[in-house]
Design an enzyme around this catalytic site. Structure first.
Site, PDB file in Angstrom:
ATOM      1  N   GLU A   1      -2.877   3.684 -34.083  1.00  0.00           N
ATOM      2  CA  GLU A   1      -1.616   4.069 -33.446  1.00  0.00           C
ATOM      3  C   GLU A   1      -1.888   4.323 -31.967  1.00  0.00           C
ATOM      4  OE1 GLU A   1       0.680   7.478 -34.791  1.00  0.00           O
ATOM      5  OE2 GLU A   1       0.134   6.997 -36.860  1.00  0.00           O
TER       6      GLU A   1
ATOM      7  N   ASP B   1       5.558  16.618 -30.887  1.00  0.00           N
ATOM      8  CA  ASP B   1       4.125  16.764 -30.629  1.00  0.00           C
ATOM      9  C   ASP B   1       3.711  18.182 -30.306  1.00  0.00           C
ATOM     10  OD1 ASP B   1       4.246  13.492 -29.534  1.00  0.00           O
ATOM     11  OD2 ASP B   1       2.778  14.248 -30.969  1.00  0.00           O
TER      12      ASP B   1
HETATM   13  O1  IGP Z   1      -1.910  14.943 -34.389  1.00  0.00           O
HETATM   14  P1  IGP Z   1      -1.935  15.027 -35.902  1.00  0.00           P
HETATM   15  O2  IGP Z   1      -1.569  16.424 -36.395  1.00  0.00           O
HETATM   16  O3  IGP Z   1      -3.250  14.499 -36.462  1.00  0.00           O
HETATM   17  O4  IGP Z   1      -0.772  14.072 -36.457  1.00  0.00           O
HETATM   18  C1  IGP Z   1      -0.836  12.628 -36.237  1.00  0.00           C
HETATM   19  C2  IGP Z   1       0.041  12.349 -35.051  1.00  0.00           C
HETATM   20  O5  IGP Z   1      -0.620  12.853 -33.908  1.00  0.00           O
HETATM   21  C3  IGP Z   1       0.415  10.902 -34.713  1.00  0.00           C
HETATM   22  O6  IGP Z   1       0.668  10.143 -35.856  1.00  0.00           O
HETATM   23  C4  IGP Z   1       1.619  11.085 -33.844  1.00  0.00           C
HETATM   24  C5  IGP Z   1       1.547  11.467 -32.542  1.00  0.00           C
HETATM   25  N1  IGP Z   1       2.809  11.757 -32.094  1.00  0.00           N
HETATM   26  C6  IGP Z   1       3.693  11.631 -33.110  1.00  0.00           C
HETATM   27  C7  IGP Z   1       5.049  11.872 -33.190  1.00  0.00           C
HETATM   28  C8  IGP Z   1       5.703  11.681 -34.411  1.00  0.00           C
HETATM   29  C9  IGP Z   1       4.992  11.191 -35.532  1.00  0.00           C
HETATM   30  C10 IGP Z   1       3.604  10.940 -35.463  1.00  0.00           C
HETATM   31  C11 IGP Z   1       2.973  11.198 -34.260  1.00  0.00           C
END
Ligand code: IGP
Length: 263
Positions: free
Chosen positions: A49, A60
């Site tokens: 991603e 976020d």
């Molecule tokens: O940071 P984490 O807690 O590991 O979660 C994944 C996330 O960062 C990534 O998939 C993502 C970054 N920004 C987002 C906004 C919405 C959904 C998903 C995301």
């Protein structure tokens, strides 16, 4: 067939689970994007991603907000990120998924966004502030371009809505493990396993869980109950601290079914 569907089914058919890392484009400058994508691919990423920095990332937590600010200070835009992806795409084999909010897309232009993502070889996109009720402005164009719109369900999404979203059947189903924003968590809601089981039951596309995952134990535990795991904040932090060995360690934790030795 789209890279996500093809490569994900190949991995799952081999008994492997899917580790999907997230990084912020332009954090450290776009000049490091290729080496970071290569590093993640070499360490087993099933897809990567790539976040686009935005001034108001409502989903976020602090880690990714700070990465976005660092990236914006480098002058990173959706346009410059897509150009960079185009330059390096041939050296990366795994699927690439753009993670962006709607605002940068609207500023860039919806048609431009879809055409240029297809041109540079992006395989999917995640748009957290685009609910299925409003996705028609984009979904058809993305489908025609062969780009998977990856949709999200959360712990509080009712079963009938999970079914409705899963039925759209593109890419993978992003199952958000917590009620809240991205960022490292020490523990998950006790309802999570049942929720993942329900989502797995109703979904005919791979179910990949994310939000809050930061340790090998969490990766193992989560991947027992679904097809894979997304890790963002922890990886963003480790790249920022240049602790590549810890990223490799974390990625190794994804489950690979014991190879059945056919004696
Ligand atoms: O940071 P984490 O807690 O590991 O979660 C994944 C996330 O960062 C990534 O998939 C993502 C970054 N920004 C987002 C906004 C919405 C959904 C998903 C995301």
């Amino acid at each position: 067939m789209n890279r996500i569907q093809k490569q994900f089914s190949e991995r799952l058919n081999r008994g492997e689970k899917l580790f999907v890392p997230y990084i912020m484009a332009g954090d450290g400058g776009l000049g490091v994007l290729e080496e970071r994508l290569t590093f993640l691919e070499q360490n087993g990423a099933a897809a990567i991603e790539i976040g686009i920095p935005f001034s108001d990332p409502v989903a976020d937590g602090p880690t990714i907000q700070k990465a976005g600010i660092r990236s914006l200070k480098e002058g990173t835009t959706l346009k410059s990120t897509l150009i960079k992806i185009g330059e390096i795409r041939s050296s990366i084999n795994v699927p690439l998924v753009i993670m962006t909010y709607m605002n940068p897309i609207l500023a860039y232009g919806i048609d431009q966004f879809v055409v240029n993502m297809e041109k540079v070889g992006v395989d999917g996109c995640i748009i957290p502030d685009l609910p299925i009720e409003e996705e028609d402005i984009l979904a058809t164009k993305l489908e025609e371009a062969g780009i998977e719109l990856i949709r999200l369900v959360t712990l509080v999404t009712p079963k009938e809505r999970v079914e409705k979203i899963a039925k759209k059947g593109q890419g993978f189903l992003y199952t958000v493990t917590i009620k809240g924003i991205t960022g490292i968590r020490n523990e998950f809601d006790k309802s999570l396993v049942n929720f993942l089981e329900m989502v797995k039951e109703v979904s005919n596309i791979p179910v990949v869980a994310g939000f809050g995952v930061s340790t090998a134990e969490q990766v193992k535990e989560l991947s027992l109950n679904c097809d894979g795991v997304v890790v963002g904040s922890r990886i963003v932090d480790l790249f920022y601290e240049n602790k590549l060995d810890e990223i490799a360690e974390l990625m190794k934790a994804i489950l690979i079914e014991e190879k059945v030795f056919r004696g």
